[in-house]
Design an enzyme around this catalytic site. Sequence first.
Site, PDB file in Angstrom:
ATOM      1  N   HIS A  71       1.127   3.638  -1.818  1.00 17.01           N
ATOM      2  CA  HIS A  71       1.263   2.483  -2.707  1.00 17.01           C
ATOM      3  C   HIS A  71       1.605   3.019  -4.089  1.00 17.01           C
ATOM      4  CE1 HIS A  71      -1.418  -0.039   0.165  1.00 17.01           C
ATOM      5  NE2 HIS A  71      -0.141  -0.238   0.416  1.00 17.01           N
ATOM      6  N   ARG A 100       4.106  -1.983  -5.976  1.00 15.25           N
ATOM      7  CA  ARG A 100       3.273  -1.470  -4.884  1.00 15.25           C
ATOM      8  C   ARG A 100       4.074  -1.037  -3.656  1.00 15.25           C
ATOM      9  NH1 ARG A 100      -1.917  -2.792  -2.082  1.00 15.25           N
ATOM     10  NH2 ARG A 100      -1.481  -3.388   0.076  1.00 15.25           N
TER      11      ARG A 100
END
Length: 454
Positions: free
Chosen positions: A184, A242
Amino acid sequence: MSVVANVDDSKSYVKHQLWRLRLTNNDQIAKIAAFKHIAYTYDIDFWSEHLSINTSIDVRVPPESFNYFADFLTSDGVKIEYVIHMNDIGEIVQRQSIMHKISRSSSKINDFAYDTYHTLEEIYTWIDQMISTYPDMVAPFTVGKSYENRDIRGFKISSNKTATKPDGTKVAAKKAVWWDGGIHSREWISPATVIYIAHSLLSKYGQDSSITHLVDQFDYYILPVFNVDGYAYTWTRDRLWRKTRSPTSNSSCYGVDPNRNWDFHWCENGASADPCSDSFCGDKPFSEIEVAQVAKFIKDRQDTIVHYINFHAFSQLWMSAWAYTTTPPPHFKLQDDGSIQAINALRTVHGTQYQHGSIAQIIYVASGSSIDWTYGALNITFSYGVELRDTGTFGFLLPADQIIPTGEETLAALSALLRYIENHVYASGGARTVAPCLHRVGLFIFSLILVIVR
């Protein structure tokens, strides 16, 4: 409202606030859980995903949604209290950017600073430095190319010494470890910690007896940045991005959550089929070229890899499978005892408190995750997901002055965990336990026999 930054401009978080909600009953939890599915339409981002009673929930709210979200929190007779935890996220992002520029300008050429965050290019230069500095221990590898044609680079650490069993006899084949960071992309402390750990193994080898022993006992596959396109994007366009950067069926929304894209209970609970969601699972398992190539690399070495960690931030959690269900896996106690060893050692360094348990039990159900696949599909029993510092004071914007302390305590945790693992994988009788899939088959056959007997 567009949910992605204009491709010509960096996304601004000026005047965006972080609201801390306090949930005290199940009606409030249900209300927030339902809203999470549409939050992106208001550019509202939940930094905390675990919803439970008497737990703080951190939510980024843009100025244009202040009034709407405040009204929502008091609507329908279910009032949710909140405080403003960060008054201006954009100011924090800008300040950290300035500090990085100052750090870069004051650094000497080829002098890698472990107490600051680094771009992908700087990390790759560091990898090259490790190769040249430790040519007998470091071998580079490239997993493949990303969607945007970046190399996905890592390296293997090996002392070329023979591992030994607890009784001192030599083993036929050394086992291996895989650690990755940055799946992420906004979780910058993750690559920084992986880098610190890898450098510690190399620089302390031959100097620290514990480190020397662990490097002799295992080979280490290190991937500092998994989601290379997303990570590069956090430096140039959107600090809080993300996902990956591949296009989707919605022309306004990009990327897939690379930790919901693995081919094990793919896109069930805890994942979204909505391309605009931060938990979008993709159009199919392994749709993301980065995930597919890392999976192939690990699968090709599944006979030697006995330990996997996917590093994240934030929340201070040391977690094992399953993520897709709250039902404990067949080896939960074996895995969780390893987590306990890790967090106990971690706490002795700076007093940092971690929690432990399965992902689904301790935070939330999340299907299609990396550790469910490495454990469930490849039988890598000691598979973990680790959420690093902190517990919400800074969240994804952890200051750089916490990199070294995070690295120090995580190194202690990993050292304890590796000692625990070596006692199991090098024990007499073999390195592996019964595969999760075979365990389920065994239970089915046993149940069938009971039915026939009755």
